[in-house]
Scaffold this motif. Structure first.
Motif, PDB file in Angstrom:
ATOM      1  N   ALA A 139      23.053   5.006  23.854  1.00 39.75           N
ATOM      2  CA  ALA A 139      23.391   3.801  24.597  1.00 39.75           C
ATOM      3  C   ALA A 139      23.826   4.098  26.028  1.00 39.75           C
ATOM      4  CB  ALA A 139      24.521   3.049  23.878  1.00 39.75           C
ATOM      5  N   THR A 140      23.914   5.377  26.372  1.00 42.72           N
ATOM      6  CA  THR A 140      24.460   5.770  27.668  1.00 42.72           C
ATOM      7  C   THR A 140      23.432   6.459  28.549  1.00 42.72           C
ATOM      8  OG1 THR A 140      26.644   6.051  26.637  1.00 42.72           O
ATOM      9  CG2 THR A 140      26.318   7.088  28.789  1.00 42.72           C
ATOM     10  N   ILE A 141      22.533   7.216  27.953  1.00 43.10           N
ATOM     11  CA  ILE A 141      21.643   8.095  28.716  1.00 43.10           C
ATOM     12  C   ILE A 141      20.194   7.905  28.285  1.00 43.10           C
ATOM     13  CG2 ILE A 141      21.047  10.526  29.137  1.00 43.10           C
ATOM     14  CD1 ILE A 141      24.069  11.127  28.864  1.00 43.10           C
ATOM     15  N   LEU A 142      19.303   7.803  29.271  1.00 45.15           N
ATOM     16  CA  LEU A 142      17.864   7.808  29.023  1.00 45.15           C
ATOM     17  C   LEU A 142      17.363   9.244  29.139  1.00 45.15           C
ATOM     18  CD1 LEU A 142      16.682   4.649  31.011  1.00 45.15           C
ATOM     19  CD2 LEU A 142      16.820   4.920  28.523  1.00 45.15           C
TER      20      LEU A 142
ATOM     21  N   LYS B 128      16.758  14.139  39.595  1.00 48.21           N
ATOM     22  CA  LYS B 128      16.933  15.571  39.816  1.00 48.21           C
ATOM     23  C   LYS B 128      17.484  16.268  38.582  1.00 48.21           C
ATOM     24  CE  LYS B 128      17.525  15.515  44.849  1.00 48.21           C
ATOM     25  NZ  LYS B 128      16.888  14.198  45.036  1.00 48.21           N
ATOM     26  N   THR B 129      17.997  15.490  37.616  1.00 45.70           N
ATOM     27  CA  THR B 129      18.616  16.100  36.439  1.00 45.70           C
ATOM     28  C   THR B 129      17.730  16.034  35.195  1.00 45.70           C
ATOM     29  OG1 THR B 129      19.691  14.076  35.633  1.00 45.70           O
ATOM     30  CG2 THR B 129      20.862  15.357  37.320  1.00 45.70           C
ATOM     31  N   GLY B 130      16.676  15.226  35.232  1.00 47.32           N
ATOM     32  CA  GLY B 130      15.859  15.035  34.037  1.00 47.32           C
ATOM     33  C   GLY B 130      16.358  13.919  33.145  1.00 47.32           C
ATOM     34  N   TYR B 131      17.391  13.188  33.590  1.00 47.18           N
ATOM     35  CA  TYR B 131      17.945  12.068  32.829  1.00 47.18           C
ATOM     36  C   TYR B 131      18.116  10.864  33.754  1.00 47.18           C
ATOM     37  CZ  TYR B 131      19.225  15.772  29.533  1.00 47.18           C
ATOM     38  OH  TYR B 131      19.181  16.843  28.668  1.00 47.18           O
ATOM     39  N   TYR B 132      18.204   9.694  33.141  1.00 40.63           N
ATOM     40  CA  TYR B 132      18.518   8.467  33.865  1.00 40.63           C
ATOM     41  C   TYR B 132      19.641   7.733  33.131  1.00 40.63           C
ATOM     42  CZ  TYR B 132      14.067   9.243  36.263  1.00 40.63           C
ATOM     43  OH  TYR B 132      13.041   9.780  37.001  1.00 40.63           O
ATOM     44  N   MET B 133      20.304   6.852  33.831  1.00 37.86           N
ATOM     45  CA  MET B 133      21.402   6.115  33.232  1.00 37.86           C
ATOM     46  C   MET B 133      20.891   4.957  32.394  1.00 37.86           C
ATOM     47  SD  MET B 133      24.664   4.249  35.068  1.00 37.86           S
ATOM     48  CE  MET B 133      25.307   5.781  35.718  1.00 37.86           C
ATOM     49  N   LYS B 134      21.493   4.792  31.214  1.00 33.91           N
ATOM     50  CA  LYS B 134      21.202   3.671  30.325  1.00 33.91           C
ATOM     51  C   LYS B 134      22.386   2.697  30.255  1.00 33.91           C
ATOM     52  CE  LYS B 134      19.551   1.244  26.826  1.00 33.91           C
ATOM     53  NZ  LYS B 134      18.610   0.114  27.087  1.00 33.91           N
ATOM     54  N   LYS B 135      23.592   3.243  30.271  1.00 30.80           N
ATOM     55  CA  LYS B 135      24.797   2.420  30.150  1.00 30.80           C
ATOM     56  C   LYS B 135      24.825   1.362  31.241  1.00 30.80           C
ATOM     57  CE  LYS B 135      29.721   3.088  29.148  1.00 30.80           C
ATOM     58  NZ  LYS B 135      30.776   4.104  28.961  1.00 30.80           N
ATOM     59  N   PHE B 136      25.268   0.185  30.908  1.00 29.45           N
ATOM     60  CA  PHE B 136      25.380  -0.983  31.774  1.00 29.45           C
ATOM     61  C   PHE B 136      24.058  -1.714  31.979  1.00 29.45           C
ATOM     62  CE2 PHE B 136      28.278   2.212  33.960  1.00 29.45           C
ATOM     63  CZ  PHE B 136      29.420   1.852  33.270  1.00 29.45           C
TER      64      PHE B 136
END
Length: 560
Positions: A357-360, A392-400
């Protein structure tokens, strides 16, 4: 805020009141963009509007929260406070990297330079209202509640000053004027941290006695102060004051009692509609105090600001591998445990549900598609469209993020989520931490932290019995990291615990994923070079311009 759109008071009022009061005899022309002191103090509606505008502030730098809501707390600005920590980095810098790299200075404060000036500006505006409240024609009951609001707002501003700068100037009820002796040393004398904590706590006690238990009007329900909001702020400031950095400015017993007082209200409960939905539902039993938004009001649209590049989004605040590694497995083991169920070849399998629920991450389901951060060919990697926004990290934000809001052309439609300043899970974790430090890991400590872990939709295993105080401390620290991720706690937590020299000196890691046939190879990478924390960064520097404006009477924080 939702209600700001209904207030016919110029957003320039905060700046103009001071100028009007000082220049009323300069010209006999009545400006059309300003409201005079006399008008405000003789009209209860205008005066209340002035008070409500104190929940806002002036936008003092680029890329702060836009439109009707800058300046009171942060949240939902382009570069979030999480991107000054080991939670995330801001993909396109926006004056955050220098702080991540330990290069902040009084002459170059990055995105952290407006807190001092804006806070004291607001404190003066609040003091003006408090000094003149009694002459406003309104009922005594209304004056009572507005006084409580103003004292809460002033306490919030001081709490923001204290947690960023340490010792601060306590203005009391003084309303400074140009006619004052601005060379007086008393105007710039910084009190010690304990005096600041005591002052905020006392102000909140007075506010608690004056504020209503709830706001009946739905337009104001979450966005104006209540007893619970003031009690939650007291819980936080005393928790900070008891922490190692604050040198016994409060006691752990005081902090535990303050959190327990909120719990004993029996007013707030953990949200049962799913951890991810908590941040998009806008109004639920867990939210104690939040900033409300309205469709049609210009402000940051989270989905385009933070979404993946293949969705035509900008990949703003991108999570770090450092945070990903700290999510437990669904069975409660950590990925570094000897008996862990973690599989390095399937690193995102069977993790704490709050992770999803927090990280893509690569392989995550998102908007009727799948996130692809692998190379070659992944649509959310540098091989995809709009690759200048690739994480740049290989992740995107999912939370909010609300998947029902548009990414393309979201203006005046998206960005409607409530930014939560205080919620019940924080109070439970405040209590668990303070009580553990005060009395050890007793049954009430376990109950508080396990309630957070076992909320509906999370259902993580309870913590094992027999933990020592030190072991419980470690578990509470990590629970705050996971439960409160991206909510502007991490920056202050690692400082007040004095763990920042360790946590913030670990490189800012990301993940490189290479696809080979049907297999993936995961390689840790450094997403932002030069990450560094030095001791002076426990506190922010006071901007050089503020020091100079005081004729060098305002003392700078040590090390700057």
């Amino acid at each position: 805020m939702k209600y700001i759109k209904k207030i016919a008071v110029s957003s320039a009022l905060a700046a103009s009141l001071f100028m009007v009061s000082c220049q009323e005899n300069f010209l006999d022309v009545v400006p059309t963009d300003r409201v005079s002191d006399a008008s405000i103090l003789s009209d209860s509606v205008l005066f209340e509007a002035y008070v409500l505008n104190r929940y806002m502030g002036t936008r003092l730098t680029d890329k702060e929260a836009e439109g009707t809501n800058p300046g009171f707390g942060r949240g939902f600005e382009y570069a979030m406070w999480s991107s000054l920590t080991d939670e995330s980095i801001y993909n396109n810098d926006d004056n955050t990297w220098l702080i991540q790299r330990g290069q902040i200075a009084p002459e170059n404060t990055g995105i952290a330079g407006t807190l001092w000036g804006r806070s004291y500006r607001s404190i003066r505006e609040i003091n003006y209202a408090l000094a003149n409240l009694e002459q406003v024609p309104m009922s005594e009951g209304k004056k009572r509640s507005l006084r409580g609001e103003l004292q809460f707002l002033r306490a919030f501003r001081y709490h923001d000053l204290i947690r960023n700068y340490g010792s601060v100037v306590l203005m009391g009820d003084k309303v400074t004027e140009i006619s004052d002796d601005l060379t007086s040393p008393d105007l710039f004398k910084r009190s010690d941290i304990k005096a600041g904590i005591d002052y905020v706590s006392a102000q909140l006690d007075e506010a608690i006695a004056l504020l209503p238990a709830s706001n009946d009007n739905n337009n104001w329900k979450l966005g104006r102060a209540t007893k619970g909001a003031a009690m939650a702020l007291k819980s936080r400031i005393l928790l900070y004051g008891a922490s190692p950095l604050y040198n016994n400015a409060a006691t752990w017993a005081q902090a535990a009692a303050a959190a327990k007082a909120v719990m004993d209200l029996n007013k707030y409960t953990l949200y049962t509609g799913g951890y991810g939905n908590l941040f998009t539902s806008n109004d639920n039993s867990e939210i104690i105090f939040g900033r409300l938004y309205a469709i049609g009001a210009r402000h940051v649209c989270l989905e385009i600001a933070n979404g993946p590049n293949s969705y035509n989004a900008w990949g703003g605040n991108v999570p770090l591998q450092n945070l990903v590694d700290d999510y437990e497995m669904k069975d409660g083991t950590r990925i570094t445990d000897a008996n862990t169920t973690y599989d390095a070849k399937n690193p995102y399998l069977n993790r704490d549900p709050r992770f999803y629920a927090t990280i893509l991450y690569n392989g995550a389901t998102y908007r009727n598609s799948t996130i692809e951060t692998f190379t070659p060919g992944g649509k959310d990697s540098k091989d995809g469209p709009s690759n200048w926004n690739t994480s740049k990290t290989g992740y995107y934000m999912k939370k909010f993020m609300n998947d029902n809001l548009p990414i393309d052309n979201p203006w005046d439609v998206a960005g409607t989520q409530t930014w939560i300043y205080f919620r019940y899970a924080e109070i439970l974790l405040n209590y668990a931490e303070a009580q553990n430090e005060a009395s050890g890991p007793d049954a009430t400590v376990h109950a508080a932290i396990n309630a957070v872990r076992q909320r509906t939709g999370v259902n993580m295993p309870i913590l094992p019995a027999g933990l020592t105080q030190a072991q419980m401390r470690e578990r509470i620290h990590n629970e705050r990291r996971i439960e409160l991720a991206f909510e502007e706690h991490r920056f202050y937590d690692v400082r007040r615990w004095k763990t920042a020299p360790v946590k913030e000196n670990v490189p800012a890691y990301g993940i490189e994923i290479t696809k080979s046939g049907t297999n993936y190879v995961y390689t840790r990478k450094e997403a932002l070079t030069g990450k560094s924390f030095v001791e002076k960064q426990y506190w922010l520097p006071i901007p050089r311009a503020e020091i100079q404006a005081s004729n060098n009477q305002l003392t700078q924080n040590q090390g700057y």
